[in-house]
Scaffold this active site. Structure first.
Site, short mmCIF file in Angstrom:
data_model
loop_
_atom_site.label_atom_id
_atom_site.label_comp_id
_atom_site.label_asym_id
_atom_site.label_seq_id
_atom_site.Cartn_x
_atom_site.Cartn_y
_atom_site.Cartn_z
N HIS A 162 0.82 -1.22 0.00
CA HIS A 162 0.00 0.00 0.00
C HIS A 162 0.85 1.27 0.00
O HIS A 162 0.35 2.35 -0.32
CB HIS A 162 -0.99 -0.01 1.18
CG HIS A 162 -0.40 0.28 2.52
ND1 HIS A 162 -0.02 -0.71 3.40
CD2 HIS A 162 -0.11 1.45 3.14
CE1 HIS A 162 0.45 -0.15 4.51
NE2 HIS A 162 0.41 1.16 4.37
N ASP B 240 0.35 -7.51 1.46
CA ASP B 240 0.84 -6.15 1.71
C ASP B 240 2.37 -6.10 1.71
O ASP B 240 2.99 -5.44 2.55
CB ASP B 240 0.29 -5.59 3.02
CG ASP B 240 0.34 -4.05 3.04
OD1 ASP B 240 0.35 -3.45 1.95
OD2 ASP B 240 0.37 -3.48 4.14
N SER C 230 4.78 2.41 8.01
CA SER C 230 4.41 1.26 7.18
C SER C 230 5.56 0.83 6.28
O SER C 230 6.17 1.66 5.60
CB SER C 230 3.20 1.60 6.32
OG SER C 230 2.03 1.65 7.08
#
Length: 357
Positions: A99, A129, A206
């Protein structure tokens, strides 16, 4: 005569008491840590508090971490973190989240010296992911050491390195512990195994590393599975799982997951499906609610009310664990399912010849 005996007895008692007190005084002096006599027998201990530092572990990972800009045209549409997991004579290879780099037209990395370089996306998988980037070897400063989840325990100290709120906070460290090792979360029709931690994982973290006190990467941080209303609960993809995906993505291969062809109900949720008739003494497993035609499950002879309890001798206590275990296999593999049917354990061979869309 009697008076003399009495005097000798009295003298003996006095000498005995004096010797006892003298002995106690000598013992206390020689053993200063020995407890002093008191009516309530209190014991006092000296306690030394040692401050734990992770500075050496931070040095192991810090220069392997990069900041990532995701461009759409000339605009930055998202940012995140990544880290170098290997390098060869020409290139360095980085892990981050899908993402973070999704729908990019250009990807830029910035190392700990604030040097910029363009990165090439080798491959990514939205379900896991995970994404793999490639850059010139000269664009990075260090390669991270990789650990594994198995050698780390609940309660062990871990920390993250990332850039919450953007490049101005590059290299921010947050510290916590491993709160859970075998957590399973459902997302986008698949089940993922994750590490749970109370180390803060904020936007911008992230794709960054979750690191143990040895300076080894044990996970890839992700916000994808985090619910906004829950505090102190972060997740990371175990590095063992991430590297399985990376090996394929690095080669430009797509991650393909096998389809079984059933709908399932957990034993504990059977009250939602009263049509299923299951022995109440069975406490774990995944109950087949429906079998689709022309699927691996139908061809193997699986039926409604069958309870799947093992995949190739690996126990599967619930649907999440079954899905995770199933997705470790490739299209074309044949697996053995142990099921309970009409109170008896039987085995079925299932050829995984269909892919999950």
């Amino acid at each position: 005569m009697k008076n003399n005996n009495f005097k000798q007895l009295l003298l003996g008692i006095v000498i005995g008491i004096s010797i006892a007190f003298l002995t106690m005084d000598i013992y206390v002096r020689i053993n200063p840590t020995a407890p002093a006599p008191s009516n309530n027998n209190l014991i006092h201990k000296n306690v030394t508090i040692v401050e734990n530092s992770i500075s050496e572990a931070i040095e192991e990972i810090y220069d392997a971490v990069v900041f990532i800009n995701n461009y759409s045209g000339n605009s930055i549409v998202s940012t995140g973190t990544g880290f170098v997991y290997k390098a060869d004579n020409k290139y360095a290879y980085l892990l981050t989240n899908h993402h973070v780099v999704e729908n990019s037209t250009r990807i830029e990395i910035i190392n700990s010296d604030r040097e910029k370089a363009d990165a090439y996306l080798l491959g990514s998988d939205k379900y896991a992911d995970i994404a793999v980037l490639r850059v010139s070897k000269n664009a990075v400063k260090k390669v991270a050491k990789l650990g594994n989840l198995e050698n780390n325990n609940i309660g062990d100290t871990v920390f993250t390195v990332g850039s919450p709120m953007g490049i101005e906070f590059f290299g921010t460290i947050t510290k916590g512990v491993i709160s859970g090792k075998e957590r399973f979360v459902d997302t986008d029709e698949i089940t993922m195994r994750v590490i749970q931690t109370d180390a803060a994982i904020n936007p911008g973290n992230s794709g960054g590393p979750l690191v143990n006190i040895m300076g080894e990467v044990i996970g890839v941080n992700t916000l994808k599975f985090v619910k906004a209303e829950v505090e102190g609960m972060g997740f990371a993809i175990p590095i063992d799982d991430a590297m399985k995906y990376a090996e394929k993505l690095e080669k430009g291969e797509k991650i393909v997951r096998p389809l079984l062809g059933v709908t399932l109900v957990d034993i504990e949720n059977l009250f939602y499906s009263p049509q299923l008739k299951i022995d109440k003494n069975i406490k774990s497993g995944a109950v087949i609610n429906n079998v689709y035609d022309n699927t691996p499950a139908s061809r193997a002879g699986l039926k409604t009310n069958d309870i799947i309890i093992k995949v190739n001798e690996i126990e599967v206590p619930n649907i999440a664990y079954l899905r995770y275990t199933l997705y470790q296999y490739n299209i074309g593999d044949t697996i053995t399912l142990t099921i309970i049917r009409d109170g008896k354990e039987i085995q079925k061979q299932v050829k995984l010849d269909m892919a999950l869309d």
